[in-house]
Design a protein around this motif. Structure first.
Motif, short mmCIF file in Angstrom:
data_model
loop_
_atom_site.label_atom_id
_atom_site.label_comp_id
_atom_site.label_asym_id
_atom_site.label_seq_id
_atom_site.Cartn_x
_atom_site.Cartn_y
_atom_site.Cartn_z
N ALA A 1 0.82 -1.21 0.00
CA ALA A 1 0.00 0.00 0.00
C ALA A 1 0.85 1.26 0.00
N SER A 2 2.03 1.19 0.63
CA SER A 2 2.89 2.37 0.70
C SER A 2 3.45 2.76 -0.66
N MET A 3 3.44 1.83 -1.62
CA MET A 3 3.98 2.11 -2.95
C MET A 3 2.94 2.66 -3.91
N ILE A 4 1.69 2.61 -3.53
CA ILE A 4 0.63 3.04 -4.45
C ILE A 4 0.41 4.54 -4.33
N ASP A 5 0.50 5.22 -5.45
CA ASP A 5 0.20 6.65 -5.50
C ASP A 5 -1.29 6.78 -5.81
N TYR A 6 -2.12 6.85 -4.77
CA TYR A 6 -3.57 6.84 -4.97
C TYR A 6 -4.06 8.08 -5.71
N GLU A 7 -3.40 9.21 -5.46
CA GLU A 7 -3.81 10.45 -6.14
C GLU A 7 -3.59 10.32 -7.65
N MET A 8 -2.43 9.77 -8.04
CA MET A 8 -2.14 9.61 -9.46
C MET A 8 -3.04 8.55 -10.07
N ALA A 9 -3.31 7.47 -9.33
CA ALA A 9 -4.19 6.43 -9.83
C ALA A 9 -5.59 6.97 -10.07
N LEU A 10 -6.06 7.80 -9.15
CA LEU A 10 -7.37 8.41 -9.29
C LEU A 10 -7.40 9.36 -10.48
N HIS A 11 -6.31 10.12 -10.64
CA HIS A 11 -6.22 11.09 -11.73
C HIS A 11 -6.21 10.39 -13.09
N GLU A 12 -5.50 9.26 -13.18
CA GLU A 12 -5.35 8.56 -14.45
C GLU A 12 -6.44 7.52 -14.68
N GLY A 13 -7.33 7.33 -13.71
CA GLY A 13 -8.43 6.38 -13.89
C GLY A 13 -7.98 4.94 -13.91
N LYS A 14 -7.00 4.59 -13.08
CA LYS A 14 -6.48 3.23 -13.06
C LYS A 14 -6.94 2.50 -11.80
N ARG A 15 -7.44 1.32 -12.01
CA ARG A 15 -7.86 0.50 -10.87
C ARG A 15 -6.82 -0.58 -10.57
N LYS A 16 -6.22 -1.16 -11.62
CA LYS A 16 -5.15 -2.13 -11.44
C LYS A 16 -3.82 -1.39 -11.34
N ILE A 17 -3.04 -1.73 -10.33
CA ILE A 17 -1.79 -1.03 -10.07
C ILE A 17 -0.66 -2.05 -10.08
#
Length: 277
Positions: A193-209
């Motif tokens: 979880a510490s490696m996931i950039d949630y803000e960027m994922a939300l911005h780019e519309g990505k669910r799979k990381i």
């Protein structure tokens, strides 16, 4: 303005705005004037923007000397050390915005010089022998600055020491949170979880990381056996929380990973589109 100039201007705005930098990191904690000044080192020939294209393109190599610090502007890097058996041991992951190789600047082995040096300081010994290897997981963008230039910046720019202190404290907090966890699956969940950039994922519309780490590296990082990591990931695959591939782990359900990690987040993964990474 040419297309290349527009791209350069967009990059400059993104870097000055610290977009994508980890909260609590050196780059995020600096004010915009400080970030502009450090980026100005590149134009003045006192620093360089470097693109690291893969894990073989190393920032630092164990046993080698260097003369610079690197501010990680984008991407993730891993810090490893050679073990007697010949295998690398993963010590930690560094995140966007954090600074690496700053130890030389912190030793304060400068002395007041004469007028021959425009900054008023010279360094007794400019080189540092690295005791670890630092390399990107996939790719990275770094701002490389000579150690003497970084120390001068820290001394001359208001708030720079506070930004560095916050960076160092956030690293310690992250390590204590991760290693201090006694339950193995929660420890692994916190690490991922510490490696996931949630803000960027939300911005780019990505669910799979997608995270480029081997199971052996994960085990070394969180301080458990490889068999323990394999067992936990097997359970998570059956629950469709993750997928695993060659040297990769793909998080399918970040919300469930956060639940296991017992981490609260202001980002709601249900808002993300169903697009893949």
């Amino acid at each position: 303005m040419t297309l290349a100039e527009r791209h350069a201007e967009a990059l400059q705005h993104a870097l000055v705005g610290a977009w994508g930098a980890r909260q609590g990191s050196f780059w995020a904690e600096l004010d915009s004037d400080g970030r502009r000044k450090l980026l100005g080192y590149v134009a003045g020939g006192r620093g360089s923007l470097r693109w690291y294209s893969g894990e073989h393109d190393m920032m630092y190599q164990e046993g080698h000397t260097d003369t610079h610090a690197v501010i990680l502007l984008a991407g993730h890097v891993k810090v490893t050390v050679d073990k007697p058996a010949g295998e690398d041991s993963l010590l930690v992951i560094r995140y966007p915005g954090q600074i690496l190789g700053e130890d030389k600047a912190l030793r304060r082995d400068l002395f007041r010089a004469g007028k021959s040096d425009p900054d008023g300081y010279v360094r007794r010994n400019e080189t540092t022998v690295r005791t670890v290897t630092v390399q990107p997981l996939e790719w990275a963008l770094g701002l490389a600055i000579p150690s003497s230039g970084l120390e001068m910046f820290l001394m001359m720019h208001p708030g720079a020491w506070a930004a560095l202190a916050t960076d160092l404290r956030s690293r310690l907090d992250e390590a204590e949170t991760r290693i201090g966890e006694k339950i193995a699956d929660r420890r692994l969940a916190k690490a991922l979880a510490s490696m996931i950039d949630y803000e960027m994922a939300l911005h780019e519309g990505k669910r799979k990381i997608k995270l480029s780490l081997t199971q052996r590296e994960l085990a070394s990082w969180i301080g458990v056996s490889k068999e323990t990591v394999e067992r936990i990931l097997h359970i998570w695959r059956r629950r469709e929380i993750v997928e695993t591939g060659y040297r990769t782990i793909t998080v399918l359900r970040p919300d469930e990973l956060l639940r296991i990690a017992n981490v609260r987040s202001s980002y709601d993964p249900s808002q993300w589109s169903l697009g893949t990474a």
